[in-house]
Write a protein that holds these residues in place. Structure first.
Motif, PDB file in Angstrom:
ATOM      1  N   VAL A   1      34.270  40.389  55.875  1.00  0.00           N
ATOM      2  CA  VAL A   1      33.767  39.022  55.273  1.00  0.00           C
ATOM      3  C   VAL A   1      32.553  39.336  55.128  1.00  0.00           C
ATOM      4  CG1 VAL A   1      33.077  38.357  57.864  1.00  0.00           C
ATOM      5  CG2 VAL A   1      33.693  36.595  55.898  1.00  0.00           C
ATOM      6  N   THR A   2      31.604  40.215  55.754  1.00  0.00           N
ATOM      7  CA  THR A   2      30.226  40.308  55.255  1.00  0.00           C
ATOM      8  C   THR A   2      30.376  40.966  53.944  1.00  0.00           C
ATOM      9  OG1 THR A   2      29.778  40.880  57.601  1.00  0.00           O
ATOM     10  CG2 THR A   2      28.298  41.836  56.136  1.00  0.00           C
TER      11      THR A   2
ATOM     12  N   ILE B   1      30.700  38.324  51.423  1.00  0.00           N
ATOM     13  CA  ILE B   1      29.656  37.413  51.426  1.00  0.00           C
ATOM     14  C   ILE B   1      28.263  38.177  50.462  1.00  0.00           C
ATOM     15  CG2 ILE B   1      27.920  36.198  52.619  1.00  0.00           C
ATOM     16  CD1 ILE B   1      29.895  35.930  54.728  1.00  0.00           C
ATOM     17  N   ASN B   2      28.246  39.434  50.626  1.00  0.00           N
ATOM     18  CA  ASN B   2      27.333  40.187  50.010  1.00  0.00           C
ATOM     19  C   ASN B   2      27.649  40.712  48.607  1.00  0.00           C
ATOM     20  OD1 ASN B   2      25.555  40.085  52.334  1.00  0.00           O
ATOM     21  ND2 ASN B   2      26.127  42.068  53.105  1.00  0.00           N
TER      22      ASN B   2
ATOM     23  N   SER C   1      31.267  36.580  46.312  1.00  0.00           N
ATOM     24  CA  SER C   1      30.533  35.194  47.108  1.00  0.00           C
ATOM     25  C   SER C   1      30.571  34.143  46.594  1.00  0.00           C
ATOM     26  CB  SER C   1      29.362  35.996  47.459  1.00  0.00           C
ATOM     27  OG  SER C   1      28.298  36.053  46.302  1.00  0.00           O
TER      28      SER C   1
ATOM     29  N   LEU D   1      33.331  31.619  47.519  1.00  0.00           N
ATOM     30  CA  LEU D   1      33.413  31.597  48.954  1.00  0.00           C
ATOM     31  C   LEU D   1      32.996  30.229  49.466  1.00  0.00           C
ATOM     32  CD1 LEU D   1      32.942  34.892  50.673  1.00  0.00           C
ATOM     33  CD2 LEU D   1      35.250  33.978  50.160  1.00  0.00           C
TER      34      LEU D   1
ATOM     35  N   GLU E   1      31.855  27.844  52.845  1.00  0.00           N
ATOM     36  CA  GLU E   1      31.385  27.903  54.028  1.00  0.00           C
ATOM     37  C   GLU E   1      32.641  28.169  55.010  1.00  0.00           C
ATOM     38  OE1 GLU E   1      28.620  25.311  55.342  1.00  0.00           O
ATOM     39  OE2 GLU E   1      27.103  26.215  53.832  1.00  0.00           O
TER      40      GLU E   1
ATOM     41  N   GLU F   1      34.503  31.344  54.411  1.00  0.00           N
ATOM     42  CA  GLU F   1      33.973  32.257  55.281  1.00  0.00           C
ATOM     43  C   GLU F   1      34.231  32.385  56.975  1.00  0.00           C
ATOM     44  OE1 GLU F   1      29.585  32.198  54.853  1.00  0.00           O
ATOM     45  OE2 GLU F   1      29.829  32.129  52.498  1.00  0.00           O
TER      46      GLU F   1
ATOM     47  N   LYS G   1      26.082  27.193  47.277  1.00  0.00           N
ATOM     48  CA  LYS G   1      26.456  28.233  46.257  1.00  0.00           C
ATOM     49  C   LYS G   1      26.617  27.565  44.932  1.00  0.00           C
ATOM     50  CE  LYS G   1      27.876  32.049  49.016  1.00  0.00           C
ATOM     51  NZ  LYS G   1      28.414  31.540  50.353  1.00  0.00           N
TER      52      LYS G   1
END
Length: 265
Positions: free
Chosen positions: A81-82, A85-86, A91, A94, A96, A99, A183
């Motif tokens: 997941v990191t 997100i990066n 991302s 995605l 929240e 996530e 986002k």
């Protein structure tokens, strides 16, 4: 600037104003060029076959490395997941809430078919989570007739039906949610699960291509993306700002004094 006139095909009738000798010479040269081009095309096709064999060979050699990496990744909480997100593009779709759901993602794998050109599948493995019952969600792409889907249509893609738990259908919830969150999405898909469930255009699936060709081969580069640090302002800049603020205050004070003098008069 004059344009170059289009040339006739090899079997076209020569123009009456062109001399017979010159025309025959040009036709012969065009036939030889065509023959050379056929040889080049044949070599290109043979090269594609050889490249395919090499890719198949190294896919098999890479597989144990990918499996070892997957086992090591399980020792790192929230690795996938990191990485998602990066990733600058992934991302973007995605939400929240998604996530939070993807914290249960413990393994990602991309499997190319034996005939690499025919397609591939992306498997998402999940721990027990409050959102759905599935342990594995798979999105599979059939890109030519060699790997045609069950109904015979190609290109095509299929997705595992998500068994949402009661009141936890993120796809239903998020598709009715406005864009106004942190986002800005520059994508045809509004959410991650919207992308996963949509199979309308398998050939131009940008997210799938990014996962297969960018995120999957080297997720570590995205997991280790450093936090952006705010650079401290230079002391000279601070002094300049302070001087400007001081000058502005002096100007305001002088203006107030002038107004008071006018009132006294």
């Amino acid at each position: 600037m004059s344009s170059v006139p289009k040339r006739q095909k090899l079997d076209a009738v020569a123009d009456g104003n062109t001399s017979t000798g010159a025309n025959e010479e040009e036709s012969e040269a065009l036939e030889q060029i065509d023959a050379c081009q056929n040889e080049i095309d044949a070599l290109n096709e043979k090269a594609s076959e050889e490249i395919l064999k090499v890719e198949q060979k190294y896919n098999k050699l890479r597989k144990p490395c990918y499996e070892k990496r997957s086992e090591l990744v399980k020792r790192i909480p929230n690795f996938w997941v990191t990485s998602f997100i990066n990733h600058p593009q992934v991302s973007g779709i995605l939400d929240e809430e998604e996530e939070e759901c993807l914290h249960a993602l413990n393994k990602l794998e991309v499997e190319e078919f034996e005939d690499i050109k025919s397609g591939y599948r992306i498997n998402f493995h999940f721990d027990e989570n409050p959102y759905f019952e599935n342990k594995i969600l798979t999105k599979e792409f059939h890109l030519n007739s060699a790997a045609a889907s069950e109904n015979g249509d190609w290109p095509a893609s299929t997705s595992t039906p998500i068994q949402w738990k009661e009141g936890k259908n993120l796809l239903k919830q998020l598709l009715t949610k406005p864009y106004g969150n942190k986002k800005k999405r520059n994508s045809d898909y509004k959410t991650f699960f919207d992308w996963f469930s949509d199979n309308a255009d398998p050939v131009n699936d940008e997210i799938a291509e990014l996962i297969k060709d960018d995120l999957w081969p080297n997720p570590l580069q995205y997991y280790l993306v450093p936090d952006i640090e705010v650079e401290p302002e230079d002391e000279d800049d601070n002094e300049d700002n302070e001087e400007e603020a001081f000058d502005e205050e002096d100007g305001e004070d002088e203006g107030d004094e002038d107004l008071e003098d006018e009132d006294d008069k």
